[in-house]
Motif scaffolding. Structure first.
Motif, PDB file in Angstrom:
ATOM      1  N   ASN A  61     -20.933   5.289  10.941  1.00  0.00           N
ATOM      2  CA  ASN A  61     -20.820   3.790  11.251  1.00  0.00           C
ATOM      3  C   ASN A  61     -21.106   3.636  11.883  1.00  0.00           C
ATOM      4  O   ASN A  61     -21.647   1.761  11.991  1.00  0.00           O
ATOM      5  CB  ASN A  61     -19.922   3.937  11.034  1.00  0.00           C
ATOM      6  CG  ASN A  61     -19.003   4.453  10.512  1.00  0.00           C
ATOM      7  OD1 ASN A  61     -19.223   4.479   8.761  1.00  0.00           O
ATOM      8  ND2 ASN A  61     -17.488   5.318   9.799  1.00  0.00           N
ATOM      9  N   ALA A  62     -21.738   3.987  13.194  1.00  0.00           N
ATOM     10  CA  ALA A  62     -21.527   3.513  14.642  1.00  0.00           C
ATOM     11  C   ALA A  62     -23.217   2.649  14.562  1.00  0.00           C
ATOM     12  O   ALA A  62     -23.743   1.640  14.575  1.00  0.00           O
ATOM     13  CB  ALA A  62     -21.732   4.206  15.490  1.00  0.00           C
ATOM     14  N   VAL A  63     -24.447   3.559  13.929  1.00  0.00           N
ATOM     15  CA  VAL A  63     -25.889   3.329  13.293  1.00  0.00           C
ATOM     16  C   VAL A  63     -25.774   2.009  12.002  1.00  0.00           C
ATOM     17  O   VAL A  63     -26.054   0.969  12.344  1.00  0.00           O
ATOM     18  CB  VAL A  63     -26.283   4.302  13.249  1.00  0.00           C
ATOM     19  CG1 VAL A  63     -27.514   3.787  12.419  1.00  0.00           C
ATOM     20  CG2 VAL A  63     -26.945   5.021  14.518  1.00  0.00           C
ATOM     21  N   ARG A  64     -24.756   1.944  11.496  1.00  0.00           N
ATOM     22  CA  ARG A  64     -24.945   1.066  10.477  1.00  0.00           C
ATOM     23  C   ARG A  64     -24.132  -0.351  10.443  1.00  0.00           C
ATOM     24  O   ARG A  64     -24.857  -1.354  10.375  1.00  0.00           O
ATOM     25  CB  ARG A  64     -24.417   1.693   8.628  1.00  0.00           C
ATOM     26  CG  ARG A  64     -24.594   0.720   7.893  1.00  0.00           C
ATOM     27  CD  ARG A  64     -23.280   1.790   6.248  1.00  0.00           C
ATOM     28  NE  ARG A  64     -24.229   2.891   6.118  1.00  0.00           N
ATOM     29  CZ  ARG A  64     -22.904   3.509   5.897  1.00  0.00           C
ATOM     30  NH1 ARG A  64     -22.015   4.185   6.534  1.00  0.00           N
ATOM     31  NH2 ARG A  64     -23.779   4.201   5.846  1.00  0.00           N
ATOM     32  N   HIS A  65     -23.411  -0.265  11.089  1.00  0.00           N
ATOM     33  CA  HIS A  65     -22.304  -1.471  11.853  1.00  0.00           C
ATOM     34  C   HIS A  65     -22.748  -2.473  13.021  1.00  0.00           C
ATOM     35  O   HIS A  65     -21.884  -3.755  13.063  1.00  0.00           O
ATOM     36  CB  HIS A  65     -20.798  -1.374  11.539  1.00  0.00           C
ATOM     37  CG  HIS A  65     -20.656  -0.580   9.923  1.00  0.00           C
ATOM     38  ND1 HIS A  65     -20.862  -1.906   9.240  1.00  0.00           N
ATOM     39  CD2 HIS A  65     -19.998   0.558   8.992  1.00  0.00           C
ATOM     40  CE1 HIS A  65     -20.255  -0.850   7.819  1.00  0.00           C
ATOM     41  NE2 HIS A  65     -20.444   0.200   8.276  1.00  0.00           N
ATOM     42  N   THR A  66     -23.509  -1.648  14.093  1.00  0.00           N
ATOM     43  CA  THR A  66     -24.175  -2.168  14.972  1.00  0.00           C
ATOM     44  C   THR A  66     -25.595  -2.467  14.766  1.00  0.00           C
ATOM     45  O   THR A  66     -25.908  -2.128  14.195  1.00  0.00           O
ATOM     46  CB  THR A  66     -23.316  -0.985  16.122  1.00  0.00           C
ATOM     47  OG1 THR A  66     -24.110  -0.061  16.121  1.00  0.00           O
ATOM     48  CG2 THR A  66     -22.207  -0.635  15.865  1.00  0.00           C
ATOM     49  N   LYS A  67     -25.988  -3.097  16.520  1.00  0.00           N
ATOM     50  CA  LYS A  67     -27.112  -3.051  16.801  1.00  0.00           C
ATOM     51  C   LYS A  67     -27.726  -2.717  17.149  1.00  0.00           C
ATOM     52  O   LYS A  67     -29.299  -2.774  18.249  1.00  0.00           O
ATOM     53  CB  LYS A  67     -27.261  -4.709  16.540  1.00  0.00           C
ATOM     54  CG  LYS A  67     -26.868  -5.421  15.675  1.00  0.00           C
ATOM     55  CD  LYS A  67     -27.219  -7.321  15.700  1.00  0.00           C
ATOM     56  CE  LYS A  67     -26.669  -8.154  14.804  1.00  0.00           C
ATOM     57  NZ  LYS A  67     -26.583  -7.784  13.856  1.00  0.00           N
ATOM     58  N   GLY A  68     -27.071  -1.873  18.282  1.00  0.00           N
ATOM     59  CA  GLY A  68     -27.630  -0.959  19.432  1.00  0.00           C
ATOM     60  C   GLY A  68     -27.582   0.354  20.177  1.00  0.00           C
ATOM     61  O   GLY A  68     -27.265   0.643  18.380  1.00  0.00           O
ATOM     62  N   PRO A  69     -27.551   1.373  21.163  1.00  0.00           N
ATOM     63  CA  PRO A  69     -28.134   2.501  21.026  1.00  0.00           C
ATOM     64  C   PRO A  69     -26.000   3.037  20.541  1.00  0.00           C
ATOM     65  O   PRO A  69     -25.512   1.945  20.144  1.00  0.00           O
ATOM     66  CB  PRO A  69     -27.420   2.426  22.074  1.00  0.00           C
ATOM     67  CG  PRO A  69     -27.597   1.564  23.179  1.00  0.00           C
ATOM     68  CD  PRO A  69     -27.459   0.519  21.926  1.00  0.00           C
TER      69      PRO A  69
END
Length: 144
Positions: A61-69
């Motif tokens: 979810n963190a990787v899919r829905h955000t643009k940063g680290p």
């Protein structure tokens, strides 16, 4: 000669790990494998399957829905494993759907899985001294 192998893992001593990852879908697999290694090293392989499922959902979810680290954080204390994902987007996670997603759904099952398999979960916004913002989504597994 007596067998002198010593198990250095302990399921009673608290510990904590943080794995910072780039914005890259391959990082989800790296987090999952690292989590399994950590749990095995600490004598907690029985938690690995459920913990991997939960960590995969949080980090993907963190990787899919955000643009940063992002970062995976693991904390063991009082026989509770807390798995958390930090990302730089302060937007709250979408609430789990009222109706569970179907088994063949490609999206929308993450927080429903977390709600189902974790003993507890939540999130909170983060702000640093540098005015960076983000959020921390976490869940807990209690050892049997």
């Amino acid at each position: 000669m007596p067998n002198s192998t010593k198990n250095t893992g302990s399921d009673t001593e608290p510990w904590q790990y943080t794995l910072y990852i780039p914005h890259d879908p391959r990082a989800v697999t790296i987090c999952r494998r690292t989590l399994r290694l950590i749990l095995n090293a600490h004598g907690l392989p029985h938690l690995a399957e459920a913990a991997e499922l939960l960590a995969t959902e949080l980090i993907s979810n963190a990787v899919r829905h955000t643009k940063g680290p992002a970062a995976l954080r693991l904390r063991w204390a009082d026989r509770i494993l807390r798995i958390g994902a930090w990302d730089a987007d302060p937007t709250p996670p979408a609430p789990p759907p009222r109706q569970p997603a179907t088994m063949d759904a490609e999206h929308g099952r993450g927080l429903d899985l977390i709600r189902t398999y974790a003993d507890n979960w939540g999130w909170y916004p983060l702000t640093t001294a540098d005015d960076d913002s983000g959020k921390y989504v976490w869940c807990e597994l209690r050892a049997a």
